[in-house]
Design an enzyme around this catalytic site. Structure first.
Site, short mmCIF file in Angstrom:
data_model
loop_
_atom_site.label_atom_id
_atom_site.label_comp_id
_atom_site.label_asym_id
_atom_site.label_seq_id
_atom_site.Cartn_x
_atom_site.Cartn_y
_atom_site.Cartn_z
NE ARG A 37 0.36 10.54 10.15
CZ ARG A 37 -0.38 9.44 9.55
NH1 ARG A 37 -1.41 8.97 10.00
NH2 ARG A 37 0.14 9.02 8.51
NE ARG A 86 -7.28 4.22 5.01
CZ ARG A 86 -6.29 4.76 5.78
NH1 ARG A 86 -6.47 5.00 7.21
NH2 ARG A 86 -5.01 4.89 5.27
CE LYS A 109 -1.76 1.67 3.93
NZ LYS A 109 -1.51 3.01 4.26
CG ASN A 110 2.20 2.73 3.39
OD1 ASN A 110 1.07 2.96 3.16
ND2 ASN A 110 2.50 2.38 4.87
CB CYS A 123 -5.41 10.39 11.47
SG CYS A 123 -4.03 9.37 11.78
CG ASP A 181 2.91 1.60 9.61
OD1 ASP A 181 2.94 1.69 8.39
OD2 ASP A 181 2.58 2.29 10.36
C1 EPZ Z 1 3.88 7.07 6.20
O1 EPZ Z 1 3.06 7.90 6.63
C2 EPZ Z 1 2.85 5.74 6.16
N1 EPZ Z 1 2.03 6.15 5.23
C3 EPZ Z 1 2.57 5.31 7.65
O2 EPZ Z 1 1.70 4.12 7.41
C4 EPZ Z 1 3.76 5.19 8.50
O3 EPZ Z 1 3.45 4.71 9.71
C5 EPZ Z 1 4.65 6.20 8.58
O4 EPZ Z 1 4.98 6.72 7.30
C6 EPZ Z 1 5.99 5.96 9.36
O5 EPZ Z 1 6.47 4.53 8.96
C7 EPZ Z 1 2.21 6.05 3.83
O6 EPZ Z 1 3.19 5.97 3.56
C8 EPZ Z 1 0.72 6.30 3.11
P1 EPZ Z 1 6.07 10.49 8.38
P2 EPZ Z 1 3.78 9.44 6.84
O7 EPZ Z 1 5.89 11.70 7.72
O8 EPZ Z 1 4.56 9.66 5.68
C9 EPZ Z 1 6.17 13.44 11.77
C10 EPZ Z 1 -0.06 2.84 7.65
O9 EPZ Z 1 -0.50 2.36 8.66
N2 EPZ Z 1 6.22 14.43 10.51
O10 EPZ Z 1 7.33 9.56 8.36
O11 EPZ Z 1 2.68 10.47 7.15
C11 EPZ Z 1 4.93 12.97 12.01
O12 EPZ Z 1 3.92 13.70 12.78
C12 EPZ Z 1 0.27 4.22 7.69
O13 EPZ Z 1 0.05 2.15 6.50
C13 EPZ Z 1 6.32 15.85 10.96
O14 EPZ Z 1 6.46 16.43 12.04
O15 EPZ Z 1 4.62 9.29 8.17
C14 EPZ Z 1 5.22 11.59 12.43
O16 EPZ Z 1 5.32 12.04 13.93
C15 EPZ Z 1 0.18 4.82 9.11
N3 EPZ Z 1 6.34 16.64 10.10
C16 EPZ Z 1 6.73 11.40 11.97
O17 EPZ Z 1 7.11 12.51 11.51
C17 EPZ Z 1 6.22 16.50 8.59
O18 EPZ Z 1 6.30 17.36 7.73
C18 EPZ Z 1 6.73 10.27 10.91
O19 EPZ Z 1 5.69 10.91 10.04
C19 EPZ Z 1 5.84 15.09 8.47
C20 EPZ Z 1 6.06 14.07 9.51
#
Ligand code: EPZ
Length: 422
Positions: free
Chosen positions: A123, A399, A22-23, A118, A307
């Site tokens: 996020r 989803r 998915k990701n 969420c 995850d």
């Molecule tokens: C991706 O989300 C995945 N989703 C998530 O999978 C996964 O948990 C996550 O990466 C971490 O591995 C997809 O790929 C569609 P991040 P993403 O940006 O990109 C903070 C699932 O269950 N952050 O790496 O949104 C954020 O708040 C989902 O499949 C900022 O502060 O994750 C978080 O604490 C859930 N500022 C941390 O970084 C930003 O601009 C990691 O978020 C961006 C992120």
């Protein structure tokens, strides 16, 4: 609202085939916006999120055709009809934000509704926006929308305060068509980033270092179409590994990249699970073993994946002895603890850690899915619990997992889906 009815399951046994990630498929679909040529994607998983991303691309003006199985998509974006992603579409799926980089790169403008938070956390997207600004985009936020314009995108050296997966993906896609070179420091290293970079390079992009914390992108004037097969879903893989462990079963998991699930393998080995990595796939067995506790700390890749945290927690409630699970990636990813406690898990949260006493015989109960992976954890717990577990709000699960109930049933699980009238 639909729900799953899960009875205590016999030890799961048999074989299961992992679907596309998915990701990985979501950013790759977004990357198809970068060219007017057709892009063909294979091993696309049958997921609600893929349907939402397809709807978003079509809204921008893409045509998206799929074969009967849905596993092959042909995406053509001859021209972008609109650069706006409306609130109604974006709130269906946060990953819609991954259209921002490609739209900026292809057209020089984008207007995307803020994805919002969420269940697992606020996020934010500040790192995405900071990177776009460093490449010359003007960004403003008005009425819940991000408005970005960039008559000319220039390469830049961007340090990511956090190795954000989404920010890394968005910035790679934007830099692919920028003038000059971009360097992303402290980039995310997840396998899905490497898969995206491989797809972009097939399109004529020049992305080097994906999978390391420094990614270099040499901007090119345009990209052409490409064909790509999506990598297997490492989180689905880990979920079935835990299913074998929690039901004391024996499952051969096919179509896996074992390198991508090293942390899950390591932790299940610590629990005493038997794992064989062979040509046929990953054999995971716990059919003759007393499982042991272990401690988990989630970290960006190659650390233990956030995850997989809820699923491992479900397992650790049943092994003999205390475990501690620490969640360092998201600030609110323990919503499943109260649901597991309804089943008798007796977990206690202390800050970013959860203490799991273990040694519990979980009891079936009515529980809810608080997010995608928590939902999978509740199904796993239901398979081990005495009696019947009703898992509601399963749209979260549908989803992100391809035919989860059907796959579990094929392994001997007792899980049925019912549509609630209310
Ligand atoms: C991706 O989300 C995945 N989703 C998530 O999978 C996964 O948990 C996550 O990466 C971490 O591995 C997809 O790929 C569609 P991040 P993403 O940006 O990109 C903070 C699932 O269950 N952050 O790496 O949104 C954020 O708040 C989902 O499949 C900022 O502060 O994750 C978080 O604490 C859930 N500022 C941390 O970084 C930003 O601009 C990691 O978020 C961006 C992120």
């Amino acid at each position: 609202m639909a729900k799953f009815i899960v009875e205590k399951s016999q030890p799961l046994s048999g074989e299961v085939e992992i679907s596309g990630a998915k990701n990985a498929v979501l950013p790759i679909m977004a990357a198809a916006l970068l060219t007017a040529d057709p892009c063909e994607i294979f091993e696309v998983p049958a997921l609600r999120d893929v349907d939402v991303m397809r709807g978003l691309l079509e809204y921008f003006g893409s045509t998206v055709e799929s074969d009967a199985s849905g596993k092959r998509l042909l995406i053509r974006t001859g021209a972008i009809q609109t650069c706006e992603a409306p609130y109604e579409l974006v709130t269906k799926m946060r990953a819609s934000i991954l259209a921002l980089g490609p739209l900026l790169a292809r057209t020089g403008e984008a207007r995307i509704a803020l994805p919002g938070g969420c269940a697992i956390g606020e996020r934010p997207i500040d790192l995405h926006l900071k990177g776009f600004e460093m490449m010359g985009a003007k960004i403003k936020q008005t009425h819940g929308y991000i408005e970005a314009s960039a008559p000319e995108l220039k390469g830049a050296r961007i340090y990511l305060d956090l190795p954000s997966v989404g920010a890394t993906e968005n910035l790679i896609m934007c830099a692919a068509l920028a003038k000059g070179n971009t360097i992303l420091d402290n980039a995310a290293k997840e396998p899905e980033i490497v898969d995206l970079a491989n797809f972009l390079n097939k399109m004529g992009a020049r992305v080097k270092g994906a999978g390391t914390d420094t990614i270099r992108i040499e901007g090119v004037p345009s990209l052409h179409g490409a064909r790509h097969t999506v990598i297997p879903d490492r989180i689905e893989t880990g979920t079935f590994m835990v299913a074998a462990a929690i039901t004391k079963g024996r499952i051969l998991i096919r179509n896996v990249v074992s390198d991508h699930v090293k942390p899950v393998i390591a932790k299940l080995l610590e629990c005493g699970v038997h794992i064989e990595d062979g040509d046929e796939g990953l054999l995971v067995a716990a059919d003759d073993r007393e499982l042991l506790p272990t401690d988990i700390k989630t970290l960006p890749y190659p650390g233990f994946p956030t995850d997989m945290q809820p699923q491992l927690m479900a397992l650790l409630t049943t092994v003999n002895g205390p475990s501690v699970v620490t969640e360092t990636v998201f600030e609110n990813r323990f919503m499943h603890v109260s649901e597991l406690n309804r089943m008798g898990a007796d977990i206690r949260i202390e800050g970013r850690s959860a203490s799991i006493p273990g040694g519990k015989r979980l009891q079936g109960a009515k529980v809810i899915c608080t997010d995608l992976r928590a939902g999978a954890a509740m199904v796993l717990a239901g398979m081990a619990a005495e009696g019947r577990t009703e898992v509601s709000e399963i749209y979260h699960i549908e989803r992100g997992y391809t035919f989860l109930a059907e796959k579990f049933r094929s392994l001997g699980a007792s899980i049925t889906r019912i549509d609630d009238k209310d």
